[in-house]
Design a protein around this motif. Structure first.
Motif: not given
Length: 330
Positions: A254-265, A288-290
């Motif tokens: 189970p996936r409790i959540g997903c990190l914001h793409p900008a915070d994964l790095p 979110w910024q591209s």
């Protein structure tokens, strides 16, 4: 064509770019740099588009080129030098032909050496990135000769103003399974300080914590479904596993959540023993910024690197004074 020779390459150093999009249905995750923002920063410092670079875990590297080159140092900082002169980080530099660039191993995270023109290694499925989990490419090794691409500019000796450093909790977005977890576990997740376990790589990093395990009833009966970088799975022992760029494309935990793409790095750059805090944010309050927008912002924050004259071995080659007259000109 300029050739960069790796005279010393420690374990785990790979060629990385922004990875491969569009192959998840075929079982291939995106891959690419663990810290994508580091490649964007290098592009800003070299005044070029994002190109393939060397990604270094805590491993040593020494290289030399058969012609003068430009390069940028970004990502997790570590000692770097040319001829005994220490180099600034988040900056672009010049390497004369035949001189050696040396990077020490560092204490954690991923460092990046990017080059003017980029690495022109073979392209596979639209990317030069090694994807070790999928058997695409391999780590570089001592003695490897890497070609550089066409150089479109001469920008160097620039430094990137970091702006406001990223601090605080990592933003967590709801996933398909978030609602399966009891409210008290969602609250406890956000109150817990997690430690980045030593067990981790580009596929994912394990987060340990003090306290009872996380989990939800019936999780063993969940069907496997799509997984992506940034997902936080709750494994069988109740510890979260943060999926990295080379993660599997399906999973049954189970996936409790997903990190914001900008915070994964930032999460991927956390060294073993480092701590992480998580906080859920609603989708409508997660700006979110591209990557194109991020790159434009970084380019606006680059400027000339001011150096101590004592650290410039070829000081005499620079024009230090101009506009001098005899004093007789009117």
């Amino acid at each position: 064509m300029t050739i960069v020779t790796l005279t010393r390459a420690g374990p785990g150093i790979t060629v990385q770019d922004l990875g491969r999009r569009g192959y998840i249905a075929q079982g291939l995750s995106r891959g690419g740099a663990a810290d994508r923002t580091a490649l964007l920063a290098a592009a800003a410092l070299l005044r070029q588009e994002v190109t393939a670079a060397l990604e270094l875990p805590p491993a040593p590297l020494t290289l030399v080129a058969d012609g003068p080159i430009r390069f940028a140092l970004t990502g997790a900082e570590r000692p770097a030098q040319i001829g005994g002169n220490r180099l600034a980080w988040n900056a672009s530099h010049r390497l004369p032909a035949g001189e050696s660039l040396t990077l020490s191993p560092g204490t954690g995270g991923y460092a990046y050496v990017s080059f003017g023109g980029g690495l022109a290694t073979p392209t596979r499925l639209g990317s030069r990135a090694a994807h070790l989990a999928a058997g695409i490419g391999a780590p570089v090794a001592s003695g490897d000769e890497l070609p550089l691409g066409q150089v479109d500019g001469s920008a160097a000796d620039l430094i990137l103003d970091p702006g406001r450093p990223a601090t605080g909790r990592l933003r967590l977005l709801p996933s398909a399974h978030t609602a399966l977890f009891p409210d008290d576990q969602i609250t406890r997740l956000q109150e817990t300080t997690f430690t980045r376990d030593a067990r981790g790589n580009r596929q994912g990093i394990r987060l340990t914590h003090d306290g009872p395990p996380f989990g939800t009833e019936g999780q063993l009966s969940l069907l496997s479904e799509i997984a992506r970088p940034g997902d936080i799975q709750i494994t069988g022992d109740g510890n979260p596993m943060l999926l990295g760029p080379e993660c599997q494309t399906t999973g049954g935990y189970p996936r409790i959540g997903c990190l914001h793409p900008a915070d994964l790095p930032r999460a991927m750059q956390t060294p073993p023993g480092g701590t992480l805090r998580l906080a859920f944010v609603p989708l409508d309050k997660a700006p979110w910024q591209s990557e194109d927008e991020i790159l434009r912002d970084m380019r606006a924050r680059t400027g000339p690197r001011i150096r101590d004259p004592r650290d410039i071995p070829d000081l005499g080659a620079y024009q230090l004074i101009s506009g001098v007259t005899t004093g007789e000109a009117q």
